[in-house]
Design a protein around this motif. Sequence first.
Motif, PDB file in Angstrom:
ATOM      1  N   LEU A  77      27.421  84.956  59.030  1.00 37.51           N
ATOM      2  CA  LEU A  77      26.394  85.257  57.855  1.00 37.51           C
ATOM      3  C   LEU A  77      25.280  85.765  58.634  1.00 37.51           C
ATOM      4  N   LEU A  78      24.761  84.929  59.578  1.00 32.21           N
ATOM      5  CA  LEU A  78      23.450  85.120  60.320  1.00 32.21           C
ATOM      6  C   LEU A  78      23.459  86.558  60.961  1.00 32.21           C
ATOM      7  N   ILE A  79      24.671  86.920  61.785  1.00 33.73           N
ATOM      8  CA  ILE A  79      24.491  87.977  62.772  1.00 33.73           C
ATOM      9  C   ILE A  79      24.645  89.184  61.819  1.00 33.73           C
ATOM     10  N   THR A  80      25.592  88.848  60.558  1.00 28.88           N
ATOM     11  CA  THR A  80      25.688  90.280  59.660  1.00 28.88           C
ATOM     12  C   THR A  80      24.293  90.538  58.937  1.00 28.88           C
ATOM     13  N   CYS A 114      24.266  89.430  71.840  1.00 26.73           N
ATOM     14  CA  CYS A 114      24.060  90.469  70.777  1.00 26.73           C
ATOM     15  C   CYS A 114      22.979  90.358  70.007  1.00 26.73           C
ATOM     16  N   ALA A 115      22.684  89.347  69.504  1.00 26.97           N
ATOM     17  CA  ALA A 115      21.767  88.940  68.331  1.00 26.97           C
ATOM     18  C   ALA A 115      20.424  89.257  69.168  1.00 26.97           C
ATOM     19  N   LEU A 150       6.410  96.756  51.832  1.00 33.52           N
ATOM     20  CA  LEU A 150       5.878  95.907  52.863  1.00 33.52           C
ATOM     21  C   LEU A 150       7.067  96.244  54.055  1.00 33.52           C
ATOM     22  N   PRO A 151       7.061  97.397  54.557  1.00 33.52           N
ATOM     23  CA  PRO A 151       8.158  97.660  55.690  1.00 33.52           C
ATOM     24  C   PRO A 151       7.965  96.769  56.757  1.00 33.52           C
ATOM     25  N   ALA A 152       6.740  96.357  57.114  1.00 32.28           N
ATOM     26  CA  ALA A 152       6.456  95.417  58.153  1.00 32.28           C
ATOM     27  C   ALA A 152       7.091  94.092  58.263  1.00 32.28           C
ATOM     28  N   VAL A 153       7.115  93.786  56.918  1.00 36.79           N
ATOM     29  CA  VAL A 153       7.666  92.432  56.705  1.00 36.79           C
ATOM     30  C   VAL A 153       9.000  92.395  56.695  1.00 36.79           C
ATOM     31  N   VAL A 177      13.640  87.737  62.772  1.00 41.52           N
ATOM     32  CA  VAL A 177      13.757  86.318  62.427  1.00 41.52           C
ATOM     33  C   VAL A 177      15.530  85.897  62.415  1.00 41.52           C
ATOM     34  N   PHE A 178      16.273  86.877  61.448  1.00 35.97           N
ATOM     35  CA  PHE A 178      17.867  86.647  61.472  1.00 35.97           C
ATOM     36  C   PHE A 178      18.422  86.726  62.783  1.00 35.97           C
ATOM     37  N   CYS A 179      17.814  87.708  63.620  1.00 35.66           N
ATOM     38  CA  CYS A 179      18.290  87.818  64.791  1.00 35.66           C
ATOM     39  C   CYS A 179      18.276  86.560  65.655  1.00 35.66           C
ATOM     40  N   LEU A 180      17.185  86.102  65.843  1.00 32.45           N
ATOM     41  CA  LEU A 180      16.943  84.914  66.572  1.00 32.45           C
ATOM     42  C   LEU A 180      17.621  83.826  65.788  1.00 32.45           C
TER      43      LEU A 180
END
Length: 415
Positions: free
Chosen positions: A221-224, A284-285, A370-373, A380-383
Motif C-alpha cells: 500500500l505504502l510503496i504504491t 526502491c522507495a 498546492l503543487p509543492a505540498v 513522505v510516502f516514499c520514506l
Amino acid sequence: MRSGLGRTLVLLSGGALATAGWGAVFPFLYADIATARGLGAGVAAGTFTAFAVGSIVAAPAAGWLADRANPTLVAVLSRLALAAFTGLLVLVSSPAMIWAVAAGFGASLALAQPAIQVILLARTPIERRRDVFAWQFIAINLAAAAGAAIGGVLVDLSSQQAMRPVYAVAVLSALISALAVGLAGRGAHSGVLAGQGAAETVSYRSILAKRPVLWLLGVSLLITLACYAQYDAGLPAYILDATTVKPSLLGAAVAMNAILVAVLTGPVVAYTKRRSLTSLLAICALLWVGCWLIFGLPLIIGGFDGAFVMIGFAALSFGETMMAPILSPLAAALAPEGATGRTMAAVSGASTVATAIGPILSSALLGLHLPAVFIVMQVVFCLAAAASSLKLRRIMAVSRSRSEHPARMELELAG
C-alpha cells in the motif's frame, strides 16, 4: 520444454498487449475527463477512485477464481470484459456513468491479474520466479511504452469525440490479448489445480492472520502510494497544470520511462539476485524520494520544465526495475499452501486501495493550487515505504526460523 517456453512467451506478450491499450489512454484519462469533456478535476479524480474501487471489490473473487477455477478461462473472459468497458468509457458522458464504467474497467483488470500470475507460477521453478516476473515486467513496460507513444500522437483533448481513436487502440489491444492468453494458457489449469486440496481450508482471514503477509500488504500500500497511485492521475495532472509541459512531451516521457524499465530490468534483476527482496523494496522507495524532488524542481527553477520531467521519469525507472519483479515472488513465497492466487490478490488489492486514495489526495492538493505540498506528500510516502520494508525484513527473518517451509523462505531472503 520448447513448447512450454513458447507458450510462456506468448502468455507474457499476450498478457502485456492489454497494457499497450490502456497505456495509450491512462496518461491522458484525467485530462480527457476534466478538460475534453469539461467535467472538472473532481469528476476526473473520482474516475480513478471508481476504477480502484472496482478493482478492490473484484480482488477477493479474483484470487478465489485463480486458485479454484480455470485461470485461463478467467483471464480470457476478463480481457473481453476489459475491451467492452474500454469501449463504453469513451461513449458515456455523465459522471455517474463514467464512474460505473471505470469501476467495471478496474474489476476486469483485477480479475485477470492473479489468473495470469498463477499460470506463470505453475510453469516456473521456485528459483526462477524472479526471472519470469522480471520478463513479465519487461513485456508490460515495452507494451506501455508503445501505448504511451501511440497515445501521445493520437490524443486530441479538444472534445470527447476526438479521443475515440485512442480508445479504439485500447479496445483492439484487449481483444488481441484475450486471444493470445487463451491460446497460450490452454491446458494450464490442470497443472495449476494439482495439489490444491489445501485450498478448501484456507480463507482470506487465515491468510491475513499471518504477520508477514499483513506487513507485506502494508508495504504494498505504502510503496504504491509513493509512486503508482499518482503515476496515472496526480503526476500527469501536476505536470500539465503546474508546469509548461505539453501532452505530447508527457507521452514521450512516459514512453521513455517504460523503455528504460524494459532495458534495465534484466540487468538489475541479475545484479541483485542475491539481495534481500525487502531491502530492494526499501532502496526502491529511497530512489523515488530523489525522483519526486526532481519533479518538484520546476516549482523552483523556471525554464527547464521539460528537461526536469524527462529526467524525473528516467530516474523513476530505476526504482521500478526493483519493485515489480519483487512483490509477486514475495507474495508467492509467503502464501499458505493452496492459496497463492488469493495471497497475490490480497497484495494486489492493497496496491489498489492506494490507487483509490492517491487521486483523492492529489486532486484535493492540486485543486487548492498546492503543487509543492503534493510533492512533499509523495516524499513522505516514499520514506514510510522504505521504513516499512526494513521492518518486514526483520519480521520475515524471525518467521523463517519458525516456518514449516524454510527452503521457500530462504530463496526470497537470500543475501
